[in-house]
Design a protein around this motif. Structure first.
Motif, PDB file in Angstrom:
ATOM      1  N   LEU A  41       0.820  -1.206   0.000  1.00 48.80           N
ATOM      2  CA  LEU A  41       0.000   0.000   0.000  1.00 48.80           C
ATOM      3  C   LEU A  41       0.857   1.261   0.000  1.00 48.80           C
ATOM      4  O   LEU A  41       0.601   2.201  -0.758  1.00 48.80           O
ATOM      5  N   PHE A  42       1.895   1.282   0.831  1.00 49.02           N
ATOM      6  CA  PHE A  42       2.793   2.444   0.884  1.00 49.02           C
ATOM      7  C   PHE A  42       3.464   2.676  -0.460  1.00 49.02           C
ATOM      8  O   PHE A  42       3.500   3.805  -0.961  1.00 49.02           O
ATOM      9  N   ALA A  49       1.379   8.948  -6.389  1.00 45.30           N
ATOM     10  CA  ALA A  49       1.693  10.369  -6.207  1.00 45.30           C
ATOM     11  C   ALA A  49       2.749  10.824  -7.211  1.00 45.30           C
ATOM     12  O   ALA A  49       2.609  11.886  -7.837  1.00 45.30           O
ATOM     13  N   LEU A  50       3.789  10.017  -7.391  1.00 47.66           N
ATOM     14  CA  LEU A  50       4.828  10.383  -8.359  1.00 47.66           C
ATOM     15  C   LEU A  50       4.294  10.379  -9.783  1.00 47.66           C
ATOM     16  O   LEU A  50       4.675  11.226 -10.606  1.00 47.66           O
ATOM     17  N   VAL A  55       2.582  13.375 -14.636  1.00 45.64           N
ATOM     18  CA  VAL A  55       1.563  13.759 -15.616  1.00 45.64           C
ATOM     19  C   VAL A  55       1.345  15.262 -15.598  1.00 45.64           C
ATOM     20  O   VAL A  55       1.244  15.912 -16.646  1.00 45.64           O
ATOM     21  N   PHE A  56       1.302  15.859 -14.411  1.00 43.28           N
ATOM     22  CA  PHE A  56       1.120  17.295 -14.309  1.00 43.28           C
ATOM     23  C   PHE A  56       2.271  18.043 -14.981  1.00 43.28           C
ATOM     24  O   PHE A  56       2.045  19.001 -15.727  1.00 43.28           O
TER      25      PHE A  56
END
Length: 90
Positions: A41-42, A49-50, A55-56
């Motif tokens: 999960l971590f 998040a990365l 993508v941003f």
């Protein structure tokens, strides 16, 4: 007399082994599953998040129209994902 002591020792050993197999082994397996699940999960949340940051940044560098375009695209994707999760709630 020696047969009785050997049989008693074997019975005690058998009882201890049986109790351990029915209590300690399942507890150990459950603990391993929980720890490995938390690790997965971590790592998955970190990768997510990365990936969102990547993508941003890609959208910010290669999509014309200003700096608000990546916010609009990713915001729309997250709003749609949130709406989908909202409809699947119980």
């Amino acid at each position: 007399m020696s047969e009785w002591t050997t049989q008693a020792a074997d019975t005690v050993d058998h009882v201890v082994t049986t109790v351990r197999d029915k209590t300690v082994v399942p507890a150990t397996n459950a603990t391993k599953a929980i720890v490995y699940g938390l690790l997965v999960l971590f790592f998955a949340l970190t990768a997510l998040a990365l990936f969102c940051i990547m993508v941003f940044r890609v959208l910010n560098n290669y999509v014309a129209g200003g700096p608000w375009v990546p916010w609009l695209i990713l915001g729309g994707i997250f709003v749609l994902a949130g709406g989908f999760c909202w409809t699947k709630r119980s």
